[in-house]
Design an enzyme around this catalytic site. Structure first.
Site, short mmCIF file in Angstrom:
data_model
loop_
_atom_site.label_atom_id
_atom_site.label_comp_id
_atom_site.label_asym_id
_atom_site.label_seq_id
_atom_site.Cartn_x
_atom_site.Cartn_y
_atom_site.Cartn_z
N TRP A 265 2.17 -3.35 3.86
CA TRP A 265 1.59 -3.58 5.19
C TRP A 265 0.06 -3.51 5.04
O TRP A 265 -0.45 -2.56 4.45
CB TRP A 265 2.10 -2.50 6.14
N ASP B 255 6.91 5.99 4.58
CA ASP B 255 6.51 5.45 5.88
C ASP B 255 7.67 4.62 6.44
O ASP B 255 8.03 3.59 5.86
CB ASP B 255 5.25 4.58 5.71
N LYS C 9 9.23 0.19 17.33
CA LYS C 9 10.20 -0.92 17.25
C LYS C 9 11.58 -0.48 17.71
O LYS C 9 12.20 -1.16 18.51
CB LYS C 9 10.30 -1.45 15.83
N1 KET Z 1 4.25 1.36 9.19
C1 KET Z 1 4.69 0.12 8.96
C2 KET Z 1 5.39 -0.17 7.69
C3 KET Z 1 4.51 -0.86 9.95
O1 KET Z 1 4.98 -2.08 9.71
C4 KET Z 1 3.86 -0.57 11.16
C5 KET Z 1 3.61 -1.60 12.17
C6 KET Z 1 3.43 0.76 11.35
C7 KET Z 1 3.63 1.69 10.33
C8 KET Z 1 2.70 1.20 12.58
O2 KET Z 1 3.52 1.50 13.64
P1 KET Z 1 2.89 1.82 15.09
O3 KET Z 1 3.84 2.76 15.69
O4 KET Z 1 2.82 0.52 15.79
O5 KET Z 1 1.55 2.42 14.90
N2 KET Z 1 3.64 -2.83 11.89
C9 KET Z 1 3.53 -3.98 12.79
C10 KET Z 1 2.48 -3.90 13.83
C11 KET Z 1 1.09 -3.69 13.31
O6 KET Z 1 0.64 -4.34 12.37
O7 KET Z 1 0.40 -2.85 13.92
C12 KET Z 1 3.42 -5.25 11.95
O8 KET Z 1 3.34 -5.18 10.70
O9 KET Z 1 3.44 -6.34 12.52
#
Ligand code: KET
Length: 412
Positions: A130, A211, A246
């Site tokens: 990511w 993660d 999600k």
């Molecule tokens: N870890 C991973 C692997 C991940 O894909 C995301 C979010 C997060 C942590 C962060 O989660 P949050 O609760 O939104 O802080 N990924 C998606 C959104 C982004 O880029 O912020 C994505 O990859 O599209």
């Protein structure tokens, strides 16, 4: 006064999502950011969450401050969900858990702690990972390196190379791993491979950092958390960040958690205290509402069962869309293998489309993917799948006509 401040080029995921929102085309399709859309093309309010919201509205609780570590009911439920209700480490009170501002907030909080208490440790993330992993860790001053991971030729993991790289790391190095639904590739290690990684981390004194943003999107909730439980049961100390964005469809409520598995209760208390102090100096305390929704759901047996069913609906719909896209592309571009669509797990597929091809999809059809070729399968539905399949088929046929080797899709 501010001319010396460099222009921000934007974020590869969030800025693209803004572009998508501004696009006036009615038939546009968002396969960029990791958002789950339902069959009607809407980001759903889950049935379990809807019940929790109406209960909370009826109770009319005050909007007071949470403590630095967040809500106790939320953190306890989170621990059971991730580590299992029968976890020995939980019984021994050696897991320090804090509610954080999304999964991102958990990673940033952990990065601050790691930089402060392991100042000489660098972090190693998968190639690719990511995008924001690198950003979050380097913002805290950690050096970020990569270990080999994805193999475009086999659509698998370069496992031997990965192990060779990790074997050469200095003790105390931090290794970022994703327990399920790897972002962006959708390829996860097998259980056997996880055990080998666990053994290696133990032997070399590495610090695993798991993660997890997609628990329940690959398999049942407990199965997706299995690597975390295996490492914890093996006696390792590790960091776990998790996101409920999600699997609760609560993106904007910013619900996540940081759990640090420690050797004993005394050390867990120290980690917990310094994490609290860190929260206080960064943002004081996490937001209230989302944690109330989640703890209402998880601490009520019937609602928790409903939520598991809600997650299963999302997971199964994504799988159905993966299979449907494969069927269409198999027909449109014969001789090219689209098996990767159904073997990759979770929200994302790594399509192997080039940045130019991704650009063409956006310009001609308003179909949005990340420049890396990552496509969010949860943006597909029965109404847009033909358009997406046609547009991908079109760029792939153009590629074949140019006699270019078909990267990632070759039947070699
Ligand atoms: N870890 C991973 C692997 C991940 O894909 C995301 C979010 C997060 C942590 C962060 O989660 P949050 O609760 O939104 O802080 N990924 C998606 C959104 C982004 O880029 O912020 C994505 O990859 O599209």
């Amino acid at each position: 006064m501010f001319e010396h401040i460099p222009v921000y080029p934007g974020d590869p995921i969030l800025s693209l999502f803004q572009d998508f929102q501004r696009d006036p085309e009615a038939r546009k399709v968002n396969l960029s950011i990791g958002l789950y859309y339902d069959e009607a093309g809407k980001v759903p309010v889950l049935p379990s969450v809807r019940v929790a919201a109406s209960r909370l509205a009826a109770q009319e609780t005050a909007h007071t401050y949470l403590p630095m570590e967040g809500s106790a009911g939320y953190c306890q439920a989170l621990q059971q969900l991730i580590f299992g209700a029968d976890s020995a480490a939980l019984r021994e009170r050696r897991i320090a858990t804090l509610q954080t501002v999304g999964g991102s907030g958990a990673i940033r909080l952990a990065a601050e702690l790691l930089k402060r208490y392991f100042p000489d440790s660098a972090i190693w993330v998968s190639d690719p990972s990511w995008d924001n992993h690198r950003v979050l860790f380097s913002a805290a001053g950690l050096e970020v390196h990569t270990y080999p991971y994805y193999d475009p030729l086999t659509n698998g993991i370069r496992f031997d190379e990965m192990i060779a790289t990790l074997s050469g790391l200095a003790a105390g190095s931090i290794v970022l791993l994703q327990p399920c639904c790897h972002n962006p590739t959708g390829i996860d290690p097998s259980r056997e491979q996880w055990l080998a990684i666990t053994e290696l981390c133990a032997k070399r004194g590495l610090i695993p950092f798991l993660d997890m943003a997609y628990q329940g999107f690959g398999d049942e909730l407990a199965d997706d958390a299995w690597p975390i439980r295996a490492m914890t049961d093996a006696g390792l100390s590790l960091f776990v960040s998790n996101s409920f964005s999600k699997n609760f469809s609560l993106y904007g409520e910013r619900c996540g958690g940081l759990s640090v598995v420690c050797p004993n209760q005394n050390e867990a208390a120290r980690v917990f205290g310094q994490a609290q102090a860190n929260v206080r100096r960064m943002y004081s305390s996490p937001p209230l509402y989302g944690s109330q929704l989640i703890s209402t759901v998880l601490n009520d047996a019937a609602l928790a069962r409903q939520w598991q069913a809600d997650v299963a609906v999302m997971r199964e719909r994504i799988k159905r869309m993966r299979a449907a896209l494969k069927t269409r592309l198999d027909a449109l571009v014969p001789g090219t293998s689209f098996d990767y669509l159904v073997t990759q797990r979770g929200m994302f597929s790594y399509t192997g489309l080039s940045p130019n091809e991704v650009g063409a999809l956006r310009e001609r059809r308003s179909v949005y993917l990340l420049r890396s070729g990552r496509a969010c399968m949860a943006g597909l539905n029965d109404a847009n799948i033909d358009c997406v399949a046609d547009s991908i088929g079109e760029v792939l046929k153009a590629r074949i006509n140019r006699y270019q080797p078909v990267r990632r899709f070759s039947d070699a």
